[in-house]
Design a protein around this motif. Structure first.
Motif, mmCIF file in Angstrom:
data_model
loop_
_atom_site.group_PDB
_atom_site.id
_atom_site.type_symbol
_atom_site.label_atom_id
_atom_site.label_comp_id
_atom_site.label_asym_id
_atom_site.label_seq_id
_atom_site.Cartn_x
_atom_site.Cartn_y
_atom_site.Cartn_z
ATOM 1 N N GLU A 1 45.374 37.175 37.587
ATOM 2 C CA GLU A 1 44.345 38.121 38.023
ATOM 3 C C GLU A 1 43.406 37.400 38.972
ATOM 4 O O GLU A 1 43.123 36.220 38.807
ATOM 5 C CB GLU A 1 43.584 38.662 36.824
ATOM 6 C CG GLU A 1 44.399 39.591 35.969
ATOM 7 C CD GLU A 1 43.603 40.207 34.843
ATOM 8 O OE1 GLU A 1 42.355 40.281 34.955
ATOM 9 O OE2 GLU A 1 44.223 40.597 33.852
ATOM 10 N N HIS A 2 42.940 38.136 39.952
ATOM 11 C CA HIS A 2 42.048 37.594 40.974
ATOM 12 C C HIS A 2 40.787 38.456 40.949
ATOM 13 O O HIS A 2 40.874 39.683 40.875
ATOM 14 C CB HIS A 2 42.738 37.672 42.340
ATOM 15 C CG HIS A 2 42.015 36.969 43.432
ATOM 16 N ND1 HIS A 2 40.974 37.545 44.115
ATOM 17 C CD2 HIS A 2 42.187 35.737 43.975
ATOM 18 C CE1 HIS A 2 40.541 36.707 45.041
ATOM 19 N NE2 HIS A 2 41.261 35.604 44.965
ATOM 20 N N ALA A 3 39.628 37.843 41.021
ATOM 21 C CA ALA A 3 38.371 38.595 40.999
ATOM 22 C C ALA A 3 38.280 39.489 42.232
ATOM 23 O O ALA A 3 38.569 39.065 43.349
ATOM 24 C CB ALA A 3 37.189 37.632 40.957
ATOM 25 N N PHE B 1 52.715 32.953 49.438
ATOM 26 C CA PHE B 1 51.614 33.375 48.583
ATOM 27 C C PHE B 1 51.201 34.782 48.979
ATOM 28 O O PHE B 1 51.181 35.107 50.164
ATOM 29 C CB PHE B 1 50.438 32.406 48.739
ATOM 30 C CG PHE B 1 50.870 30.974 48.598
ATOM 31 C CD1 PHE B 1 50.996 30.392 47.358
ATOM 32 C CD2 PHE B 1 51.220 30.227 49.717
ATOM 33 C CE1 PHE B 1 51.436 29.084 47.226
ATOM 34 C CE2 PHE B 1 51.653 28.923 49.602
ATOM 35 C CZ PHE B 1 51.762 28.343 48.351
ATOM 36 N N ALA B 2 50.875 35.600 47.978
ATOM 37 C CA ALA B 2 50.484 36.978 48.266
ATOM 38 C C ALA B 2 49.340 37.403 47.354
ATOM 39 O O ALA B 2 49.211 36.923 46.224
ATOM 40 C CB ALA B 2 51.668 37.926 48.079
ATOM 41 N N LEU B 3 48.534 38.321 47.869
ATOM 42 C CA LEU B 3 47.467 38.938 47.095
ATOM 43 C C LEU B 3 47.797 40.418 46.989
ATOM 44 O O LEU B 3 47.883 41.120 47.999
ATOM 45 C CB LEU B 3 46.113 38.739 47.769
ATOM 46 C CG LEU B 3 44.922 39.340 47.038
ATOM 47 C CD1 LEU B 3 44.728 38.680 45.669
ATOM 48 C CD2 LEU B 3 43.657 39.204 47.876
ATOM 49 N N PHE B 4 48.028 40.884 45.774
ATOM 50 C CA PHE B 4 48.318 42.288 45.517
ATOM 51 C C PHE B 4 47.018 42.961 45.113
ATOM 52 O O PHE B 4 46.294 42.462 44.249
ATOM 53 C CB PHE B 4 49.364 42.423 44.408
ATOM 54 C CG PHE B 4 50.687 41.825 44.778
ATOM 55 C CD1 PHE B 4 51.619 42.566 45.484
ATOM 56 C CD2 PHE B 4 51.005 40.520 44.430
ATOM 57 C CE1 PHE B 4 52.851 42.022 45.840
ATOM 58 C CE2 PHE B 4 52.227 39.962 44.779
ATOM 59 C CZ PHE B 4 53.144 40.718 45.484
ATOM 60 N N SER B 5 46.720 44.087 45.753
ATOM 61 C CA SER B 5 45.477 44.824 45.485
ATOM 62 C C SER B 5 45.795 46.240 45.043
ATOM 63 O O SER B 5 46.638 46.905 45.644
ATOM 64 C CB SER B 5 44.610 44.870 46.745
ATOM 65 O OG SER B 5 44.276 43.563 47.164
ATOM 66 N N LYS B 6 45.098 46.682 43.997
ATOM 67 C CA LYS B 6 45.302 48.031 43.479
ATOM 68 C C LYS B 6 44.108 48.903 43.835
ATOM 69 O O LYS B 6 42.961 48.543 43.597
ATOM 70 C CB LYS B 6 45.470 48.009 41.957
ATOM 71 C CG LYS B 6 45.756 49.371 41.375
ATOM 72 C CD LYS B 6 45.943 49.290 39.874
ATOM 73 C CE LYS B 6 46.263 50.649 39.303
ATOM 74 N NZ LYS B 6 46.401 50.593 37.847
ATOM 75 N N ALA B 7 44.404 50.057 44.425
ATOM 76 C CA ALA B 7 43.392 51.062 44.743
ATOM 77 C C ALA B 7 43.933 52.403 44.263
ATOM 78 O O ALA B 7 44.994 52.467 43.627
ATOM 79 C CB ALA B 7 43.114 51.072 46.245
ATOM 80 N N ILE C 1 46.997 37.550 42.323
ATOM 81 C CA ILE C 1 47.511 36.589 43.291
ATOM 82 C C ILE C 1 48.823 36.036 42.733
ATOM 83 O O ILE C 1 48.972 35.893 41.517
ATOM 84 C CB ILE C 1 46.494 35.465 43.579
ATOM 85 C CG1 ILE C 1 46.912 34.685 44.820
ATOM 86 C CG2 ILE C 1 46.264 34.582 42.385
ATOM 87 C CD1 ILE C 1 45.791 34.018 45.538
ATOM 88 N N ALA C 2 49.775 35.769 43.613
ATOM 89 C CA ALA C 2 51.082 35.286 43.173
ATOM 90 C C ALA C 2 51.621 34.248 44.148
ATOM 91 O O ALA C 2 51.289 34.261 45.332
ATOM 92 C CB ALA C 2 52.063 36.445 43.051
#
Length: 136
Positions: A72-74, A110-116, A89-90
């Motif tokens: 989990e990423h803030a 590296f990737a940042l997955f964001s949920k909206a 983040i992965a």
């Protein structure tokens, strides 16, 4: 005799719980199960664009894709204002292939997955520790 049967039954239960069948129970235990299609697409995108995957053998440029960490990423204030409710983040590792089919150059991404409200999206991320996903 009863004690032996009880131990054998318990052993079988433990083994079946630890098996890597990948059934519904395993999927429901993963809080990020919704990311699976995005991660699959991520590996395809890496194969299509990463320099380690440029040599194609039987149509494949890389192999051994492994997500080494997910964390989990803030959610920052700017992202929260855009409606982002969660971030993960992965890190993924993989290996290229040489023209003779042997394992070639290794790589990582590296990737940042964001949920909206409209679901999960993938964006670029800065490199992180491959095991912990902590910033480097």
């Amino acid at each position: 005799m009863i004690r032996i049967l009880a131990v054998a039954g318990l052993s079988l239960s433990v083994l079946s719980a630890c098996s890597s069948g990948g059934g519904d129970a395993a999927a429901s235990d993963d809080p990020n199960v919704a990311l699976r299609p995005l991660i699959a697409q991520w590996s395809k995108d890496i194969e299509a664009t990463h320099s380690a995957c440029s040599a194609k053998v039987e149509g494949k440029g890389c192999q051994d894709f492994q997500v080494t960490c997910k964390a989990e990423h803030a959610v920052g204030a700017a992202d929260a204002q855009r409606g982002v409710t969660a971030q993960v983040i992965a890190a993924m590792t993989f290996a290229g292939r040489n023209p003779d089919g042997s394992t070639g150059k290794s790589g990582s991404s590296f990737a940042l997955f964001s949920k909206a409200a409209d679901g999960w999206t993938r964006g670029e991320a800065m490199p992180v520790n491959l095991q912990t996903c902590a910033p480097v």
